[in-house]
Scaffold this motif. Structure first.
Motif, PDB file in Angstrom:
ATOM      1  N   ALA A   1      -3.319  -3.285  -3.539  1.00  0.00           N
ATOM      2  CA  ALA A   1      -1.877  -3.532  -3.571  1.00  0.00           C
ATOM      3  C   ALA A   1      -1.663  -5.031  -3.740  1.00  0.00           C
ATOM      4  N   HIS A   2      -0.669  -5.403  -4.520  1.00  0.00           N
ATOM      5  CA  HIS A   2      -0.366  -6.815  -4.738  1.00  0.00           C
ATOM      6  C   HIS A   2       0.028  -7.474  -3.412  1.00  0.00           C
ATOM      7  N   LEU A   3      -0.695  -8.520  -3.038  1.00  0.00           N
ATOM      8  CA  LEU A   3      -0.494  -9.216  -1.769  1.00  0.00           C
ATOM      9  C   LEU A   3      -0.628  -8.265  -0.573  1.00  0.00           C
ATOM     10  N   GLY A   4      -1.288  -7.116  -0.818  1.00  0.00           N
ATOM     11  CA  GLY A   4      -1.479  -6.127   0.233  1.00  0.00           C
ATOM     12  C   GLY A   4      -0.237  -5.325   0.539  1.00  0.00           C
ATOM     13  N   MET A   5       0.806  -5.454  -0.289  1.00  0.00           N
ATOM     14  CA  MET A   5       2.101  -4.856   0.052  1.00  0.00           C
ATOM     15  C   MET A   5       2.717  -3.954  -0.985  1.00  0.00           C
ATOM     16  N   THR A   6       2.567  -4.249  -2.282  1.00  0.00           N
ATOM     17  CA  THR A   6       3.302  -3.495  -3.295  1.00  0.00           C
ATOM     18  C   THR A   6       2.342  -2.910  -4.328  1.00  0.00           C
ATOM     19  N   VAL A   7       2.712  -1.731  -4.858  1.00  0.00           N
ATOM     20  CA  VAL A   7       1.844  -0.985  -5.768  1.00  0.00           C
ATOM     21  C   VAL A   7       2.642  -0.595  -7.008  1.00  0.00           C
ATOM     22  N   PRO A   8       2.114  -0.832  -8.221  1.00  0.00           N
ATOM     23  CA  PRO A   8       2.819  -0.411  -9.438  1.00  0.00           C
ATOM     24  C   PRO A   8       3.042   1.102  -9.434  1.00  0.00           C
ATOM     25  N   GLY A   9       4.227   1.513  -9.863  1.00  0.00           N
ATOM     26  CA  GLY A   9       4.552   2.934  -9.905  1.00  0.00           C
ATOM     27  C   GLY A   9       5.163   3.459  -8.623  1.00  0.00           C
ATOM     28  N   PHE A  10       5.311   2.571  -7.621  1.00  0.00           N
ATOM     29  CA  PHE A  10       5.866   2.990  -6.333  1.00  0.00           C
ATOM     30  C   PHE A  10       6.985   2.027  -5.939  1.00  0.00           C
ATOM     31  N   PRO A  11       8.153   2.205  -6.556  1.00  0.00           N
ATOM     32  CA  PRO A  11       9.268   1.271  -6.332  1.00  0.00           C
ATOM     33  C   PRO A  11       9.728   1.259  -4.870  1.00  0.00           C
ATOM     34  N   ASN A  12      10.075   0.083  -4.411  1.00  0.00           N
ATOM     35  CA  ASN A  12      10.633  -0.091  -3.061  1.00  0.00           C
ATOM     36  C   ASN A  12       9.723   0.447  -1.961  1.00  0.00           C
ATOM     37  N   LEU A  13       8.419   0.537  -2.249  1.00  0.00           N
ATOM     38  CA  LEU A  13       7.425   0.848  -1.218  1.00  0.00           C
ATOM     39  C   LEU A  13       6.751  -0.456  -0.826  1.00  0.00           C
ATOM     40  N   PHE A  14       6.727  -0.732   0.472  1.00  0.00           N
ATOM     41  CA  PHE A  14       6.074  -1.939   0.976  1.00  0.00           C
ATOM     42  C   PHE A  14       5.141  -1.544   2.118  1.00  0.00           C
ATOM     43  N   LEU A  15       3.940  -2.079   2.063  1.00  0.00           N
ATOM     44  CA  LEU A  15       2.938  -1.804   3.086  1.00  0.00           C
ATOM     45  C   LEU A  15       2.857  -2.962   4.061  1.00  0.00           C
ATOM     46  N   VAL A  16       2.732  -2.651   5.328  1.00  0.00           N
ATOM     47  CA  VAL A  16       2.445  -3.661   6.347  1.00  0.00           C
ATOM     48  C   VAL A  16       1.021  -3.442   6.813  1.00  0.00           C
ATOM     49  N   TYR A  17       0.230  -4.511   6.830  1.00  0.00           N
ATOM     50  CA  TYR A  17      -1.189  -4.439   7.201  1.00  0.00           C
ATOM     51  C   TYR A  17      -1.940  -3.522   6.233  1.00  0.00           C
ATOM     52  N   GLY A  18      -1.643  -3.710   4.946  1.00  0.00           N
ATOM     53  CA  GLY A  18      -2.275  -2.928   3.902  1.00  0.00           C
ATOM     54  C   GLY A  18      -3.592  -3.536   3.470  1.00  0.00           C
ATOM     55  N   PRO A  19      -4.096  -3.148   2.288  1.00  0.00           N
ATOM     56  CA  PRO A  19      -5.386  -3.660   1.828  1.00  0.00           C
ATOM     57  C   PRO A  19      -5.378  -5.176   1.683  1.00  0.00           C
ATOM     58  N   HIS A  20      -6.522  -5.773   2.042  1.00  0.00           N
ATOM     59  CA  HIS A  20      -6.736  -7.225   1.944  1.00  0.00           C
ATOM     60  C   HIS A  20      -5.802  -8.031   2.832  1.00  0.00           C
ATOM     61  N   THR A  21      -5.417  -7.471   3.987  1.00  0.00           N
ATOM     62  CA  THR A  21      -4.590  -8.242   4.919  1.00  0.00           C
ATOM     63  C   THR A  21      -5.206  -8.318   6.314  1.00  0.00           C
TER      64      THR A  21
END
Length: 494
Positions: free
Chosen positions: A371-391
């Motif tokens: 996920a970009h900056l561990g938070m956002t994924v292409p194809g998944f609008p307005n989805l934000f991850l907290v403590y996602g990959p690479h964080t």
């Protein structure tokens, strides 16, 4: 503690009520956004600090750093806070910031589907309810799904067996013959805490961890709130942050600073263990930091007790009353504690997430989450991850990283509130460039040198940030609208 929000439509839906989810909720409320809910499958807040109630459970990061930069100031009893205090701290944050009406506890979100036509997220709960949200924040964490190893014959075992994160408090260990399977962070706390209670304790070690001293101490009684108290808190927080930042490059770039950690580990091993044979079996064979470095000043002494046995032969099977190792030895036990960690690389775990066009996030992440900056994924609008990959980080406080993400996501909510965009979806080329950078940098890190919970079965290091936390704070300080696809609101489309 929880009040149901009767509305089916909210601006922001947060899944997870641990440090990430609660911190996100507090940030939204402090910024004047009140149209949000926080859902959690458990009946209580707290995340890992709700689940991990095993004897000796405590944080291995000083409490002054392992807490939000905003209040409330908590009267910690020790430098390294015990689990009950951390949970109480989170409860105090909920109360101080008035989060009660926003909490929906005991409600498990099983599916999250993006509605292409309405440009909304539909979150479905296990009870069959659907919640519509403009923004979906997944704060499920990396350490929420316990892993129990598949041991032949485990179903035959007639005693009690449970994971450290699902501790059976009704089962007294006094006078029992107990096995602890695993020697990770949880085991390093459990073993000293129960060694003097059990009749005999057998610790099964697959690989020896590096263990450095824990500079713990009782803290003085809290002084009345005031400027000097705040300054002391900030000074302690800054000092521990700088100390951990100085260690990071030894892990990410394998600089000589790693020698500080190695010396601490080697010195403790030599000083605390008098038995040469035991010392040899506890000497790590892996590079410092490739697996999580343990922090304990009581683990090695506990292993030298007369009623404690360290077993390094692999487990072959379980019988009704024992664990058999590959050398044929039967280790008689009546209680088994699995201190075997979590499915950390699964991230969202059983939560099924589908984005634009029905894109399946689990399938997209089959070779490891990204996920970009561990938070956002292409194809998944307005989805934000907290403590996602690479964080995750190898040294320092995850809460510091989480706060960086919270600020970024809060900025995204502000951007959407302007009404000039229907949604925020990171551009594929931006996400791909970030992922390529993470792959390149983690390959030269110490984490790529051995198997650990930092690595996906595919071999990719998916969990850790390959730099200092200050770099991550800088890179997430500002949301760049150019990183996202153009998405005009429906009323402004031609």
């Amino acid at each position: 503690m929880s009040t149901r929000n009767a509305g089916r439509r909210v601006r922001v839906a947060v899944v997870g009520a641990g440090f990430g989810g609660l911190g996100m909720a507090i940030a939204l409320k402090r910024a004047g956004h009140h149209d949000f809910v926080v859902l959690d499958k458990a009946p209580e807040i707290g995340g890992v600090w709700r689940d991990n109630t095993y004897p000796g459970a405590a944080c291995d990061v000083p409490a002054s750093l392992y807490s939000y930069s905003f209040g409330p100031r908590y009267p910690w009893s020790r430098r390294y806070a015990p689990q009950p205090e951390i949970l109480d701290y989170l409860r105090s944050c909920v109360e101080t910031h008035g989060l009660g009406p926003h909490l929906r506890l005991g409600e498990e979100v099983t599916d999250a589907v993006f509605d292409d036509d309405r440009e909304l997220w539909n979150l479905r709960t296990a009870a069959g309810e659907t919640i519509e949200a403009e923004v979906f924040v997944a704060a499920c964490g990396q350490l929420s799904r316990p892993v129990v190893p598949r041991i032949p014959g485990a179903e035959r075992f007639a005693g009690r067996a449970f994971h450290s994160a699902r501790w059976d408090h009704e089962h007294s260990l006094r006078g029992r013959r107990v096995a602890v399977v695993g020697t990770g962070a949880s085991a390093l706390q459990i073993v000293p805490a129960i060694a003097d209670e059990v009749e005999h304790l057998t610790v099964f070690q697959r690989s020896a961890p590096h263990v450095v001293p824990k500079w713990d101490r009782a803290l003085p009684a809290p002084r009345p709130p005031g400027r000097m108290r705040d300054l002391r808190h900030k000074a302690a927080r800054l000092g521990w942050w700088l100390f951990n930042e100085s260690l990071v490059s030894g892990l990410t770039r394998r600089w000589p600073t790693v020698a500080l950690t190695r010396r601490g580990s080697d010195a403790q091993l030599s000083k605390q263990l008098t038995d040469p044979g035991l010392r040899a079996r506890l000497r790590p064979a892996t590079a410092v930091g490739c697996k999580r470095v343990g922090i304990s000043s009581t683990y090695y002494p506990a292993l030298q007790r007369d009623n404690v046995t360290l077993v390094t032969e692999p487990i072959e099977e379980m019988t009704e009353t024992a664990i058999r190792t590959t050398d044929g030895t039967l280790h008689e036990v009546d209680t088994v504690v699995y201190a075997t960690g979590f499915a950390a690389t699964d991230f969202l775990g059983p939560l099924r997430v589908r984005g634009r066009g029905g894109a399946d996030l689990a399938r997209l992440w089959s070779e490891g989450a990204r996920a970009h900056l561990g938070m956002t994924v292409p194809g998944f609008p307005n989805l934000f991850l907290v403590y996602g990959p690479h964080t995750n980080i190898g040294a320092g406080s995850a809460v510091y990283m989480i706060e960086s993400q919270i600020r970024y996501i809060r900025a995204a909510v502000f951007e959407l509130a302007k009404g000039t965009r229907a949604y925020l979806e990171v551009r594929p080329e931006v996400a791909e460039a970030f992922d390529a950078e993470m792959t390149r940098r983690t390959r030269r890190s110490v984490w790529a040198t051995c198997t650990s919970w930092y690595r996906h079965p595919s071999g990719r290091v998916t969990n850790n940030w390959p730099g200092q936390t200050v770099e991550y704070r800088r890179r997430t300080a500002r949301l760049n609208p150019a990183d996202f696809r153009p998405a005009l609101p429906r009323q402004r489309r031609p």
